[in-house]
Design a protein around this motif. Structure first.
Motif, PDB file in Angstrom:
ATOM      1  N   VAL A  93      10.550 -33.748 -27.475  1.00  0.00           N
ATOM      2  CA  VAL A  93      10.179 -34.702 -26.435  1.00  0.00           C
ATOM      3  C   VAL A  93       8.680 -34.776 -26.207  1.00  0.00           C
ATOM      4  CG1 VAL A  93      12.410 -34.402 -25.299  1.00  0.00           C
ATOM      5  CG2 VAL A  93      10.448 -33.078 -24.498  1.00  0.00           C
ATOM      6  N   PHE A  94       7.954 -33.698 -26.465  1.00  0.00           N
ATOM      7  CA  PHE A  94       6.521 -33.753 -26.220  1.00  0.00           C
ATOM      8  C   PHE A  94       5.813 -34.654 -27.221  1.00  0.00           C
ATOM      9  CE2 PHE A  94       6.740 -29.901 -23.467  1.00  0.00           C
ATOM     10  CZ  PHE A  94       6.030 -30.425 -22.407  1.00  0.00           C
ATOM     11  N   GLN A  95       6.443 -34.968 -28.333  1.00  0.00           N
ATOM     12  CA  GLN A  95       5.831 -35.861 -29.305  1.00  0.00           C
ATOM     13  C   GLN A  95       6.457 -37.255 -29.290  1.00  0.00           C
ATOM     14  OE1 GLN A  95       4.873 -34.161 -33.107  1.00  0.00           O
ATOM     15  NE2 GLN A  95       5.113 -32.079 -32.357  1.00  0.00           N
ATOM     16  N   ASP A  96       7.346 -37.494 -28.322  1.00  0.00           N
ATOM     17  CA  ASP A  96       8.029 -38.787 -28.245  1.00  0.00           C
ATOM     18  C   ASP A  96       8.150 -39.184 -26.776  1.00  0.00           C
ATOM     19  OD1 ASP A  96       9.762 -40.937 -28.188  1.00  0.00           O
ATOM     20  OD2 ASP A  96      11.135 -40.119 -29.677  1.00  0.00           O
ATOM     21  N   PRO A  97       7.259 -40.042 -26.280  1.00  0.00           N
ATOM     22  CA  PRO A  97       7.281 -40.414 -24.857  1.00  0.00           C
ATOM     23  C   PRO A  97       8.604 -41.016 -24.408  1.00  0.00           C
ATOM     24  CG  PRO A  97       5.225 -41.117 -25.880  1.00  0.00           C
ATOM     25  CD  PRO A  97       6.125 -40.648 -26.989  1.00  0.00           C
ATOM     26  N   VAL A  98       9.260 -41.785 -25.261  1.00  0.00           N
ATOM     27  CA  VAL A  98      10.540 -42.385 -24.883  1.00  0.00           C
ATOM     28  C   VAL A  98      11.598 -41.301 -24.700  1.00  0.00           C
ATOM     29  CG1 VAL A  98      12.383 -43.949 -25.607  1.00  0.00           C
ATOM     30  CG2 VAL A  98       9.985 -44.566 -26.023  1.00  0.00           C
ATOM     31  N   ALA A  99      11.634 -40.339 -25.616  1.00  0.00           N
ATOM     32  CA  ALA A  99      12.583 -39.231 -25.499  1.00  0.00           C
ATOM     33  C   ALA A  99      12.280 -38.391 -24.267  1.00  0.00           C
ATOM     34  CB  ALA A  99      12.530 -38.365 -26.757  1.00  0.00           C
ATOM     35  N   ARG A 100      10.995 -38.213 -23.976  1.00  0.00           N
ATOM     36  CA  ARG A 100      10.610 -37.418 -22.797  1.00  0.00           C
ATOM     37  C   ARG A 100      11.064 -38.095 -21.514  1.00  0.00           C
ATOM     38  NH1 ARG A 100       5.751 -36.822 -24.206  1.00  0.00           N
ATOM     39  NH2 ARG A 100       4.670 -38.311 -22.880  1.00  0.00           N
ATOM     40  N   GLU A 101      10.916 -39.405 -21.455  1.00  0.00           N
ATOM     41  CA  GLU A 101      11.371 -40.139 -20.269  1.00  0.00           C
ATOM     42  C   GLU A 101      12.884 -40.041 -20.107  1.00  0.00           C
ATOM     43  OE1 GLU A 101       9.943 -44.125 -20.283  1.00  0.00           O
ATOM     44  OE2 GLU A 101       7.831 -43.558 -20.284  1.00  0.00           O
ATOM     45  N   ALA A 102      13.597 -40.096 -21.213  1.00  0.00           N
ATOM     46  CA  ALA A 102      15.055 -39.987 -21.154  1.00  0.00           C
ATOM     47  C   ALA A 102      15.475 -38.606 -20.641  1.00  0.00           C
ATOM     48  CB  ALA A 102      15.655 -40.245 -22.536  1.00  0.00           C
ATOM     49  N   LEU A 103      14.799 -37.572 -21.132  1.00  0.00           N
ATOM     50  CA  LEU A 103      15.116 -36.213 -20.667  1.00  0.00           C
ATOM     51  C   LEU A 103      14.806 -36.060 -19.191  1.00  0.00           C
ATOM     52  CD1 LEU A 103      15.968 -33.301 -21.299  1.00  0.00           C
ATOM     53  CD2 LEU A 103      13.568 -32.831 -21.876  1.00  0.00           C
ATOM     54  N   ASN A 104      13.654 -36.556 -18.768  1.00  0.00           N
ATOM     55  CA  ASN A 104      13.282 -36.455 -17.351  1.00  0.00           C
ATOM     56  C   ASN A 104      14.286 -37.173 -16.458  1.00  0.00           C
ATOM     57  OD1 ASN A 104      10.998 -34.990 -17.994  1.00  0.00           O
ATOM     58  ND2 ASN A 104       9.614 -36.739 -17.918  1.00  0.00           N
ATOM     59  N   ALA A 105      14.791 -38.304 -16.918  1.00  0.00           N
ATOM     60  CA  ALA A 105      15.748 -39.067 -16.125  1.00  0.00           C
ATOM     61  C   ALA A 105      17.054 -38.303 -15.938  1.00  0.00           C
ATOM     62  CB  ALA A 105      16.024 -40.409 -16.792  1.00  0.00           C
ATOM     63  N   ILE A 106      17.354 -37.411 -16.866  1.00  0.00           N
ATOM     64  CA  ILE A 106      18.557 -36.586 -16.754  1.00  0.00           C
ATOM     65  C   ILE A 106      18.313 -35.364 -15.883  1.00  0.00           C
ATOM     66  CG2 ILE A 106      20.158 -35.105 -18.034  1.00  0.00           C
ATOM     67  CD1 ILE A 106      19.723 -37.007 -20.453  1.00  0.00           C
ATOM     68  N   VAL A 107      17.204 -34.677 -16.134  1.00  0.00           N
ATOM     69  CA  VAL A 107      16.987 -33.361 -15.522  1.00  0.00           C
ATOM     70  C   VAL A 107      16.408 -33.452 -14.112  1.00  0.00           C
ATOM     71  CG1 VAL A 107      15.738 -31.170 -15.743  1.00  0.00           C
ATOM     72  CG2 VAL A 107      16.741 -32.248 -17.765  1.00  0.00           C
ATOM     73  N   HIS A 108      15.472 -34.353 -13.881  1.00  0.00           N
ATOM     74  CA  HIS A 108      14.775 -34.370 -12.592  1.00  0.00           C
ATOM     75  C   HIS A 108      15.696 -34.579 -11.389  1.00  0.00           C
ATOM     76  CE1 HIS A 108      10.545 -35.231 -14.461  1.00  0.00           C
ATOM     77  NE2 HIS A 108      10.960 -34.001 -14.642  1.00  0.00           N
ATOM     78  N   PRO A 109      16.657 -35.498 -11.432  1.00  0.00           N
ATOM     79  CA  PRO A 109      17.547 -35.626 -10.265  1.00  0.00           C
ATOM     80  C   PRO A 109      18.342 -34.357  -9.985  1.00  0.00           C
ATOM     81  CG  PRO A 109      17.675 -37.582 -11.646  1.00  0.00           C
ATOM     82  CD  PRO A 109      16.914 -36.557 -12.429  1.00  0.00           C
ATOM     83  N   ALA A 110      18.777 -33.678 -11.041  1.00  0.00           N
ATOM     84  CA  ALA A 110      19.530 -32.435 -10.853  1.00  0.00           C
ATOM     85  C   ALA A 110      18.645 -31.356 -10.244  1.00  0.00           C
ATOM     86  CB  ALA A 110      20.104 -31.968 -12.190  1.00  0.00           C
ATOM     87  N   VAL A 111      17.423 -31.278 -10.709  1.00  0.00           N
ATOM     88  CA  VAL A 111      16.487 -30.292 -10.170  1.00  0.00           C
ATOM     89  C   VAL A 111      16.161 -30.596  -8.712  1.00  0.00           C
ATOM     90  CG1 VAL A 111      14.122 -29.424 -10.320  1.00  0.00           C
ATOM     91  CG2 VAL A 111      15.493 -29.688 -12.397  1.00  0.00           C
ATOM     92  N   ARG A 112      16.004 -31.864  -8.409  1.00  0.00           N
ATOM     93  CA  ARG A 112      15.670 -32.231  -7.035  1.00  0.00           C
ATOM     94  C   ARG A 112      16.804 -31.853  -6.070  1.00  0.00           C
ATOM     95  NH1 ARG A 112      12.406 -37.583  -5.171  1.00  0.00           N
ATOM     96  NH2 ARG A 112      12.110 -36.989  -2.996  1.00  0.00           N
TER      97      ARG A 112
END
Length: 209
Positions: A73-92
């Motif tokens: 994900v660190f080399q693919d901004p689209v993949a990073r955004e997809a991961l963040n969209a999954i993980v961030h709500p759960a973390v919050r």
């Protein structure tokens, strides 16, 4: 209760500052630990990650292969955004539960350690923001020396975050970790005294320490 955010770019020294603040009596809520909890085996977040990225992101024991996913994900901004969209709500959701528990206990100073605070737009959700900063060349050297990362991978991790200058303008307090490590405890102690004496709420004043 005073609820502050602690942030800083990778290899800037944020984790060390968090430990020092905890020693002074702050309650630390660590986003990295919450992220690990959010993607534990059997969690909805881990299932969503596997659905999106495929089973290759899992280790043999069914846990998330964090280094492999990180490299991806660190080399693919689209993949990073997809991961963040999954993980961030759960973390919050997990963070909100920890904050509620701290409030119920009567904790005076709660500090949420959030590496991507500015990137996800959470800086205004707190009574103040502590930014730990260090020059980029020093952070790059630390990633290579302390974590054994190749230069290209270390640089990709740095480039995936906002530049420090952009974050400094939005911080309430700044701790510069740009010299001998022995100076950091004194700077954190000075910040702690400031917080204890004059807890700022909703301020965007830049106070460098």
């Amino acid at each position: 209760m005073l609820h502050l955010a602690l942030t800083g770019n990778i290899a800037g020294g944020k984790s060390t500052v968090a430990a020092l603040l905890a020693a002074h009596g702050a309650t630390i809520i660590d986003a990295d630990l919450l992220a690990r909890e959010a993607v534990r085996p059997g969690s909805a977040a881990l299932e969503a990650i596997v659905d999106h990225f495929g089973p290759s992101v899992l280790l043999a024991d069914g846990t998330l292969d964090r280094p492999a996913l990180r490299r991806r994900v660190f080399q693919d901004p689209v993949a990073r955004e997809a991961l963040n969209a999954i993980v961030h709500p759960a973390v919050r959701r997990l963070r909100d539960a920890h904050v509620a528990a701290a409030r119920q206990r009567g904790d005076a100073v709660v500090i949420s350690d959030i590496p991507l605070l500015f990137e996800v737009g959470l800086e205004h959700a707190f009574d103040g923001v502590i930014l730990v900063d260090a020059p980029e060349p020093e952070r790059l050297a630390r990633l290579q020396r302390d974590r054994g990362l190749p230069r290209a991978e270390a640089q990709a991790m740095i480039d995936a975050q906002w530049p420090s200058a952009r974050k400094r303008s939005g911080a309430t307090w700044i701790i510069d970790n740009d010299g001998p490590k022995e100076q950091l405890p004194a700077r954190v102690a000075e910040l702690w005294q400031t917080i204890q004496a004059l807890p700022l709420r909703g301020s965007s004043a830049d106070t460098s320490l």
